[in-house]
Design a protein around this motif. Structure first.
Motif, PDB file in Angstrom:
ATOM      1  N   LYS A 126      15.232  -0.014   3.253  1.00 52.50           N
ATOM      2  CA  LYS A 126      16.357  -1.361   2.614  1.00 52.50           C
ATOM      3  C   LYS A 126      15.798  -2.066   2.956  1.00 52.50           C
ATOM      4  O   LYS A 126      15.243  -2.867   1.924  1.00 52.50           O
ATOM      5  N   ARG A 127      14.843  -2.741   3.344  1.00 54.11           N
ATOM      6  CA  ARG A 127      13.709  -4.036   3.957  1.00 54.11           C
ATOM      7  C   ARG A 127      12.493  -4.127   3.095  1.00 54.11           C
ATOM      8  O   ARG A 127      12.879  -5.128   2.472  1.00 54.11           O
ATOM      9  N   LEU A 128      12.345  -3.119   2.706  1.00 60.99           N
ATOM     10  CA  LEU A 128      11.530  -3.133   1.750  1.00 60.99           C
ATOM     11  C   LEU A 128      12.121  -3.324   0.099  1.00 60.99           C
ATOM     12  O   LEU A 128      11.332  -4.481  -0.633  1.00 60.99           O
ATOM     13  N   ARG A 129      13.097  -3.050   0.071  1.00 63.34           N
ATOM     14  CA  ARG A 129      13.817  -3.089  -1.279  1.00 63.34           C
ATOM     15  C   ARG A 129      14.598  -5.047  -1.441  1.00 63.34           C
ATOM     16  O   ARG A 129      14.010  -5.373  -2.624  1.00 63.34           O
ATOM     17  N   ASN A 130      14.707  -5.058  -0.104  1.00 63.28           N
ATOM     18  CA  ASN A 130      15.220  -6.701   0.129  1.00 63.28           C
ATOM     19  C   ASN A 130      14.005  -7.789  -0.164  1.00 63.28           C
ATOM     20  O   ASN A 130      14.387  -9.234   0.896  1.00 63.28           O
ATOM     21  N   ASP A 131      12.501  -6.935   0.009  1.00 64.55           N
ATOM     22  CA  ASP A 131      11.619  -8.425   0.305  1.00 64.55           C
ATOM     23  C   ASP A 131      11.547  -9.045   2.153  1.00 64.55           C
ATOM     24  O   ASP A 131      10.947  -9.406   2.238  1.00 64.55           O
ATOM     25  N   GLU A 132      11.659  -7.857   2.753  1.00 62.95           N
ATOM     26  CA  GLU A 132      11.575  -8.591   4.122  1.00 62.95           C
ATOM     27  C   GLU A 132      10.829  -7.544   5.016  1.00 62.95           C
ATOM     28  O   GLU A 132      10.145  -7.558   6.380  1.00 62.95           O
ATOM     29  N   LEU A 133       9.546  -6.585   4.064  1.00 62.08           N
ATOM     30  CA  LEU A 133       9.243  -6.001   5.324  1.00 62.08           C
ATOM     31  C   LEU A 133       7.381  -6.712   5.048  1.00 62.08           C
ATOM     32  O   LEU A 133       7.091  -6.201   3.798  1.00 62.08           O
ATOM     33  N   THR A 134       7.281  -6.588   6.171  1.00 57.38           N
ATOM     34  CA  THR A 134       5.489  -6.972   6.292  1.00 57.38           C
ATOM     35  C   THR A 134       4.922  -5.494   6.110  1.00 57.38           C
ATOM     36  O   THR A 134       4.660  -4.722   6.099  1.00 57.38           O
ATOM     37  N   SER A 160      -3.055 -10.903   5.637  1.00 58.47           N
ATOM     38  CA  SER A 160      -2.288 -11.336   7.210  1.00 58.47           C
ATOM     39  C   SER A 160      -1.536  -9.524   7.403  1.00 58.47           C
ATOM     40  O   SER A 160      -0.186  -9.366   6.282  1.00 58.47           O
ATOM     41  N   PRO A 161      -1.102  -9.264   8.476  1.00 58.52           N
ATOM     42  CA  PRO A 161       0.085  -7.670   8.551  1.00 58.52           C
ATOM     43  C   PRO A 161       1.479  -8.391   8.129  1.00 58.52           C
ATOM     44  O   PRO A 161       1.821  -7.950   8.179  1.00 58.52           O
ATOM     45  N   ASP A 162       0.916 -10.245   8.813  1.00 60.44           N
ATOM     46  CA  ASP A 162       2.966 -10.298   9.025  1.00 60.44           C
ATOM     47  C   ASP A 162       3.223 -11.015   7.248  1.00 60.44           C
ATOM     48  O   ASP A 162       3.945 -11.204   6.972  1.00 60.44           O
ATOM     49  N   THR A 163       2.119 -10.497   6.505  1.00 62.00           N
ATOM     50  CA  THR A 163       2.400 -11.122   5.048  1.00 62.00           C
ATOM     51  C   THR A 163       4.206 -10.083   4.554  1.00 62.00           C
ATOM     52  O   THR A 163       3.466  -9.125   4.315  1.00 62.00           O
ATOM     53  N   VAL A 164       4.779 -10.339   3.963  1.00 63.24           N
ATOM     54  CA  VAL A 164       5.752  -9.686   3.490  1.00 63.24           C
ATOM     55  C   VAL A 164       5.212  -9.191   1.933  1.00 63.24           C
ATOM     56  O   VAL A 164       4.441  -9.998   1.449  1.00 63.24           O
ATOM     57  N   VAL A 165       5.322  -7.446   1.912  1.00 62.31           N
ATOM     58  CA  VAL A 165       5.572  -7.192   0.700  1.00 62.31           C
ATOM     59  C   VAL A 165       6.277  -6.435   0.091  1.00 62.31           C
ATOM     60  O   VAL A 165       7.486  -6.257   1.217  1.00 62.31           O
ATOM     61  N   ASP A 166       6.761  -6.331  -1.711  1.00 58.55           N
ATOM     62  CA  ASP A 166       8.102  -6.099  -1.279  1.00 58.55           C
ATOM     63  C   ASP A 166       7.416  -4.492  -2.702  1.00 58.55           C
ATOM     64  O   ASP A 166       6.261  -4.173  -2.406  1.00 58.55           O
ATOM     65  N   LEU A 167       8.574  -4.067  -3.054  1.00 53.94           N
ATOM     66  CA  LEU A 167       7.871  -2.491  -4.012  1.00 53.94           C
ATOM     67  C   LEU A 167       6.750  -2.790  -5.310  1.00 53.94           C
ATOM     68  O   LEU A 167       6.016  -1.756  -5.256  1.00 53.94           O
ATOM     69  N   ASP A 168       6.911  -3.656  -6.106  1.00 54.91           N
ATOM     70  CA  ASP A 168       5.678  -4.000  -6.786  1.00 54.91           C
ATOM     71  C   ASP A 168       3.900  -4.178  -6.638  1.00 54.91           C
ATOM     72  O   ASP A 168       3.260  -3.705  -6.471  1.00 54.91           O
ATOM     73  N   GLU A 169       4.116  -4.149  -4.793  1.00 58.11           N
ATOM     74  CA  GLU A 169       3.005  -5.347  -3.847  1.00 58.11           C
ATOM     75  C   GLU A 169       2.390  -3.525  -4.262  1.00 58.11           C
ATOM     76  O   GLU A 169       1.422  -3.329  -4.273  1.00 58.11           O
ATOM     77  N   LEU A 170       3.327  -2.581  -3.268  1.00 60.04           N
ATOM     78  CA  LEU A 170       3.148  -1.807  -2.785  1.00 60.04           C
ATOM     79  C   LEU A 170       3.161  -0.552  -3.808  1.00 60.04           C
ATOM     80  O   LEU A 170       1.595   0.055  -3.932  1.00 60.04           O
ATOM     81  N   ARG A 171       2.997  -1.312  -4.787  1.00 59.01           N
ATOM     82  CA  ARG A 171       2.957   0.091  -6.281  1.00 59.01           C
ATOM     83  C   ARG A 171       1.333  -0.105  -6.439  1.00 59.01           C
ATOM     84  O   ARG A 171       0.784   0.554  -6.601  1.00 59.01           O
ATOM     85  N   ALA A 172       1.434  -1.708  -6.702  1.00 60.15           N
ATOM     86  CA  ALA A 172       0.053  -1.933  -6.974  1.00 60.15           C
ATOM     87  C   ALA A 172      -0.913  -2.021  -6.134  1.00 60.15           C
ATOM     88  O   ALA A 172      -1.790  -1.104  -6.793  1.00 60.15           O
TER      89      ALA A 172
END
Length: 201
Positions: free
Chosen positions: A31-39, A79-91
């Motif tokens: 849920k946090r990944l979909r909401n752009d809240e996950l580092t 940085s590990p504290d950078t927020v990632v989203d679904l598109d970034e993870l797919r990339a």
């Protein structure tokens, strides 16, 4: 300046990644990944479990947060504290970490050179990742030279054993000994199994 820590990445194309990116997943991290809240650190800790979690905990214990970077497939050192989203993870999953892949090598070299220019020439750069293959040590070694080091106890250990070793160092508060990548024997016989971690400490 304290040591720089470079953490090798998680597998972004495995089963855990598919679970995390499932649009119907209802657990908190998804849920946090979909909401752009996950580092990035949280994401890779989920994808790799003990190994990445051990690396991140170790780096946070013995280094400053601004001196910790994750090696990525197409964004260089992040940085590990950078927020990632679904598109970034797919990339991340679309670019192989391969020395023949310019989408990996060019950003890696660029960010490594920027980091090298910003730190003291005597500052150790600790690689927390595989030292038996060329994909990390060649580009990083070209930039950092003798400053690029790794834990001597990594030799001969598999991923999970390295993760457990680093978590034990976090618990004990004792930093591992480092040796230069350039002159080290990076492959060796498997060491004895780690003693069971006393979680009561």
């Amino acid at each position: 300046m304290s040591s720089i820590f470079l953490l090798s990445p998680a597998n972004t194309a495995g089963k855990r990644a598919k679970v995390l990116m499932n649009p119907g997943a209802e657990f908190d991290l998804a849920k946090r990944l979909r909401n752009d809240e996950l580092t990035l650190g949280e994401t890779f800790s989920f994808l790799s479990g003990l190994y990445f979690r051990g690396k991140l905990a170790y780096a946070r214990k013995f280094g400053a947060s601004e001196n910790i970077f994750v090696i990525t497939s197409h964004r260089g050192l992040v940085s590990p504290d950078t927020v990632v989203d679904l598109d970034e993870l797919r990339a991340f999953a679309t670019v192989p970490i391969d020395l023949e892949e310019p989408r990996y090598v060019r950003p890696m070299m660029r960010s490594a050179r920027e980091l090298a220019a910003a730190i003291d020439t005597t500052c150790p750069v600790v690689l927390l990742g595989s030292i038996a293959t060329r994909k990390y040590i060649e580009p990083l070694g070209e930039v950092f030279g003798a400053r690029l080091v790794f834990p001597a106890a990594f030799v001969g250990r598999g991923d999970m054993s390295r993760g457990g070793l680093m978590l034990r160092s976090v618990v004990s508060g004792k930093e591992l000994d480092y040796i230069p990548v350039a002159t080290a024997v990076r492959k060796g016989s498997r060491p004895p199994k780690l003693e069971k971690l006393d979680r009561g400490k």
